[in-house]
Write an enzyme that holds these catalytic residues in place. Structure first.
Site, PDB file in Angstrom:
ATOM      1  N   ASN A   9       0.873  -1.179   0.000  1.00 45.13           N
ATOM      2  CA  ASN A   9       0.000   0.000   0.000  1.00 45.13           C
ATOM      3  C   ASN A   9       0.907   1.225   0.000  1.00 45.13           C
ATOM      4  OD1 ASN A   9      -1.802   2.044   0.509  1.00 45.13           O
ATOM      5  ND2 ASN A   9      -2.267   1.399   2.620  1.00 45.13           N
ATOM      6  N   LYS A  11       0.130   4.256  -0.332  1.00 44.16           N
ATOM      7  CA  LYS A  11      -0.542   5.447   0.239  1.00 44.16           C
ATOM      8  C   LYS A  11      -0.329   6.660  -0.679  1.00 44.16           C
ATOM      9  CE  LYS A  11       0.099   3.386   4.725  1.00 44.16           C
ATOM     10  NZ  LYS A  11       0.070   3.532   6.146  1.00 44.16           N
ATOM     11  N   HIS A  96      -9.349   0.863   4.786  1.00 44.73           N
ATOM     12  CA  HIS A  96      -8.084   1.038   5.513  1.00 44.73           C
ATOM     13  C   HIS A  96      -8.315   1.940   6.730  1.00 44.73           C
ATOM     14  CE1 HIS A  96      -3.998   2.304   6.425  1.00 44.73           C
ATOM     15  NE2 HIS A  96      -3.610   1.204   5.811  1.00 44.73           N
ATOM     16  N   GLU A  98      -6.783   4.344   7.833  1.00 50.78           N
ATOM     17  CA  GLU A  98      -6.639   5.784   7.569  1.00 50.78           C
ATOM     18  C   GLU A  98      -7.902   6.346   6.925  1.00 50.78           C
ATOM     19  OE1 GLU A  98      -2.897   5.472   5.513  1.00 50.78           O
ATOM     20  OE2 GLU A  98      -1.947   4.874   7.399  1.00 50.78           O
ATOM     21  N   GLU A 168      -5.202  -5.388  10.555  1.00 54.35           N
ATOM     22  CA  GLU A 168      -4.215  -4.348  10.772  1.00 54.35           C
ATOM     23  C   GLU A 168      -4.497  -3.643  12.097  1.00 54.35           C
ATOM     24  OE1 GLU A 168      -2.292  -3.064   6.909  1.00 54.35           O
ATOM     25  OE2 GLU A 168      -4.082  -1.857   7.081  1.00 54.35           O
ATOM     26  N   GLY A 174       2.493   2.070  10.740  1.00 51.52           N
ATOM     27  CA  GLY A 174       3.416   3.182  10.583  1.00 51.52           C
ATOM     28  C   GLY A 174       4.079   3.612  11.881  1.00 51.52           C
ATOM     29  N   SER A 214       3.524  -2.350  10.352  1.00 57.52           N
ATOM     30  CA  SER A 214       4.985  -2.332  10.536  1.00 57.52           C
ATOM     31  C   SER A 214       5.644  -3.670  10.207  1.00 57.52           C
ATOM     32  CB  SER A 214       5.342  -1.879  11.951  1.00 57.52           C
ATOM     33  OG  SER A 214       4.888  -0.557  12.172  1.00 57.52           O
TER      34      SER A 214
HETATM   35  C1  PEP Z   1      -0.666  -0.049   6.089  1.00 57.09           C
HETATM   36  O1  PEP Z   1      -0.779   1.138   5.900  1.00 57.09           O
HETATM   37  O2  PEP Z   1      -1.537  -0.823   5.670  1.00 57.09           O
HETATM   38  C2  PEP Z   1       0.496  -0.517   6.824  1.00 57.09           C
HETATM   39  C3  PEP Z   1       0.500  -1.739   7.271  1.00 57.09           C
HETATM   40  O3  PEP Z   1       1.498   0.394   7.015  1.00 57.09           O
HETATM   41  P1  PEP Z   1       2.938   0.108   7.676  1.00 57.09           P
HETATM   42  O4  PEP Z   1       3.456  -1.170   7.055  1.00 57.09           O
HETATM   43  O5  PEP Z   1       3.768   1.282   7.306  1.00 57.09           O
HETATM   44  O6  PEP Z   1       2.734  -0.035   9.138  1.00 57.09           O
END
Ligand code: PEP
Length: 256
Positions: A9, A11, A96, A98, A168, A174, A214
């Site tokens: 992703n 973003k 997601h 976000e 998630e 992040g 992460s």
């Molecule tokens: C995500 O945005 O779906 C995600 C898992 O981000 P990150 O790997 O940066 O934590």
């Protein structure tokens, strides 16, 4: 055995020039790739057309990061499922955290988007996960159960067979903090059990449940070798070819 799916992703990162560079770097590193895992990249909308032509004849598949629940019309700034399929997108991330946090997306809206994506032949990657407050309050299971029920509302078994779920934990996205492999696996088992109860164990056994939060070159092997973790949804580490490839490689090794 469920085939692992590793999805990036991106973003709101990478313009079309940067997209071209990153895809070229990925393809270079994928020369000896044996196709053991499915690989998806989800660049921003403005890069999708260019990305589609640059991934031709490679193992990489294309996904978008969001879409509208509507077919067309006066919805300024929105993109429809039909627009995505017209350019060759196969996947779309839906719900997601976000989008939930900054754009106030609810389980109900996410459910409508999933139905629309499926009706147009897109494979939704449906995101669920608890926030830090919820985790600290010890209500992770309750939140996950509510979200699974909400996002799958009135979906037919044949539809659920076509989607992926990404677990998630919001506190891990992040932040550099990630769920321990055992912690994540427990939640994946819970999701699988619930889908089994709503639909059937045959469906839940086949359901691909990715972990996201992460994931990186260091922790990918441990996470991806858990019994119920069937891949990853990767944010930050998908923006660098070597890091993303390391995760893909870990997925391939965990697939045996
Ligand atoms: C995500 O945005 O779906 C995600 C898992 O981000 P990150 O790997 O940066 O934590």
């Amino acid at each position: 055995m469920r085939r692992k799916v590793v999805a990036g992703n991106w973003k709101m990162n990478k313009n079309i020039h940067e997209t071209a560079n990153l895809i070229a770097e990925l393809r270079e590193r994928m020369k000896d790739f044996k196709n053991q895992v499915d690989i998806v990249i989800c660049p921003p909308y403005t890069s999708l057309v260019v990305a589609k032509s640059l991934i031709k004849d490679s193992p990489i598949k294309l996904g978008a990061q969001n879409m509208s629940q509507y077919d067309d019309g006066a919805y300024t700034g929105e993109i429809s499922a039909k627009m995505l399929t017209a350019i060759g997108c196969q996947y779309v991330i839906i719900g997601h955290s976000e989008r939930r946090q900054f754009f106030k997306e609810t389980d109900e809206l996410i459910n409508a988007k999933i139905k629309k994506a499926l009706s147009e032949g897109l494979t939704p990657i449906v995101c669920i996960g608890e926030t830090l407050n919820e985790q600290e309050a010890g209500i992770t299971d309750k939140i996950i159960t509510t979200q699974v029920k909400g996002v799958l509302h009135e979906l037919k078994a044949a539809e659920v067979e076509k989607l992926l779920i990404a677990y998630e934990p919001v506190w891990a996205i992040g932040t550099g903090k990630n769920a321990t492999p055992e912690q994540a696996n427990q939640v994946h088992k819970l999701i699988r059990k619930q889908v089994g109860q709503i639909y059937s164990w045959q469906i839940s056994e086949k359901l691909i449940i990715q972990y996201g939060g992460s994931m990186n070159a260091q922790n990918a092997s441990m996470l991806l070798s858990q019994t119920d973790i069937d891949g990853g949804l990767i944010g930050g580490a998908s923006l660098k070819a070597d890091l993303f490839m390391a995760i893909i490689q870990a997925g391939a090794e965990a697939s045996g």
